[in-house]
Design an enzyme around this catalytic site. Structure first.
Site, mmCIF file in Angstrom:
data_model
loop_
_atom_site.group_PDB
_atom_site.id
_atom_site.type_symbol
_atom_site.label_atom_id
_atom_site.label_comp_id
_atom_site.label_asym_id
_atom_site.label_seq_id
_atom_site.Cartn_x
_atom_site.Cartn_y
_atom_site.Cartn_z
ATOM 1 N N SER A 45 -10.044 -1.528 5.381
ATOM 2 C CA SER A 45 -9.078 -0.839 4.525
ATOM 3 C C SER A 45 -7.768 -1.614 4.470
ATOM 4 O O SER A 45 -7.068 -1.575 3.456
ATOM 5 C CB SER A 45 -8.843 0.597 5.009
ATOM 6 O OG SER A 45 -8.332 0.615 6.316
ATOM 7 N N GLU A 46 -7.429 -2.322 5.543
ATOM 8 C CA GLU A 46 -6.209 -3.145 5.541
ATOM 9 C C GLU A 46 -6.429 -4.415 6.358
ATOM 10 O O GLU A 46 -7.089 -4.385 7.406
ATOM 11 C CB GLU A 46 -5.032 -2.382 6.166
ATOM 12 C CG GLU A 46 -4.688 -1.065 5.500
ATOM 13 C CD GLU A 46 -3.706 -1.179 4.354
ATOM 14 O OE1 GLU A 46 -3.228 -2.301 4.081
ATOM 15 O OE2 GLU A 46 -3.417 -0.132 3.741
ATOM 16 N N THR A 47 -5.855 -5.508 5.873
ATOM 17 C CA THR A 47 -5.744 -6.744 6.644
ATOM 18 C C THR A 47 -4.261 -7.083 6.751
ATOM 19 O O THR A 47 -3.538 -7.076 5.747
ATOM 20 C CB THR A 47 -6.503 -7.901 5.984
ATOM 21 O OG1 THR A 47 -7.907 -7.598 5.973
ATOM 22 C CG2 THR A 47 -6.287 -9.202 6.745
#
Length: 270
Positions: A45-47
């Protein structure tokens, strides 16, 4: 180019729970298009992309599989955890972000944790929800007939029972069309030692459901503070992976505490 890369499970003391985040340690930010492609390839969902500054602070940016984000809790927690793994020794860590200065301090070891790992306390801006006009398709997309709806950065939908939150099976295609860039938080009172439960849906930016979200407590903590008349909370996110967060209201800030685990470390070859 070899980029140190870490896969971290955030807001959990156990592997395969909480919210996975990718963390890339850079000497300077790459082109936005390259960072976006890395985030899309990772499918988290996030990097997070972390760059050290000359003054000892860090610049921090977050990308979902589709867009750059303004604020992300679990990838910030993951970034601080990675810096601890890399033997960073100045705490609290100061991150310069699109949402201003965010600090992360090392918390005390949890007496209740099975593995007694360090926890981390993030200092985030409070974003209290405000009354809003309910989009006509919002509640039907969630499968709900009635609920209180408010908004800050995201829509906040309040229902009566935790089981209603657990049982949600939303129409994510409809949610994605409601307000591009805004997510939908659904919450209800908890039970036992849990003050409130929640789930988070953000399909417009490529996240059908976020497993364990930090930034939503910038909105949830102020709401539940007004409703429960207290300032410290234990919250549970009722996603399939699940996650636990402790948060405290501190003026116009919210202190969000959680743990993390390392799943993988390696190198991205670009």
């Amino acid at each position: 180019m070899a980029i140190p890369y870490y896969h971290i499970d955030a807001f959990t003391s156990e592997l395969f729970a909480g919210n996975p985040a990718g963390v890339c340690i850079l000497s300077a930010f790459l082109a936005d298009s390259i960072m976006q492609k890395i985030a899309a390839e990772n499918r988290h969902s996030e990097t997070a992309f972390v760059v050290p500054r000359a003054d000892g602070d860090f610049d921090l940016r977050w990308f979902t599989p589709k867009v750059e984000d303004d604020l992300c809790g679990h990838a910030t927690l993951a970034s601080a955890y990675v810096l601890a793994l890399r033997k960073h020794n100045v705490w609290p860590v100061r991150f310069h972000t699109r949402s201003g200065m965010l600090t992360v301090a090392k918390g005390q070891k949890s007496k209740n944790s099975k593995n007694n790992k360090d926890s981390f306390e993030m200092d985030f801006p409070a974003m209290p929800p405000q009354p809003c006009e309910t989009p006509v398709d919002l509640l039907p997309a969630l499968g709900l007939k009635a609920a209180l709806v408010m908004k800050s950065r995201d829509y906040l939908v309040v229902v009566d029972q935790a089981e209603q939150v657990r049982a949600l099976s939303p129409d994510t295609a409809t949610l994605a069309k409601l307000d591009a860039g805004s997510g939908t938080i659904v919450t209800a009172p908890g039970g036992g030692d849990v003050d409130y439960v929640c789930r988070m849906f953000l399909p417009s930016v490529g996240i059908d459901e976020d497993p364990a979200t930090g930034s939503i407590h910038c909105t949830l903590a102020p709401y539940w503070a007004g409703r429960l008349g207290k300032g410290t909370f234990r919250a549970q996110q009722l996603s399939a992976r699940g996650g636990f967060v402790q948060c405290t209201i501190a003026g116009d800030r919210v202190k969000i505490m959680g743990q993390a685990r390392l799943y993988l470390r390696g190198t991205l070859e670009l």
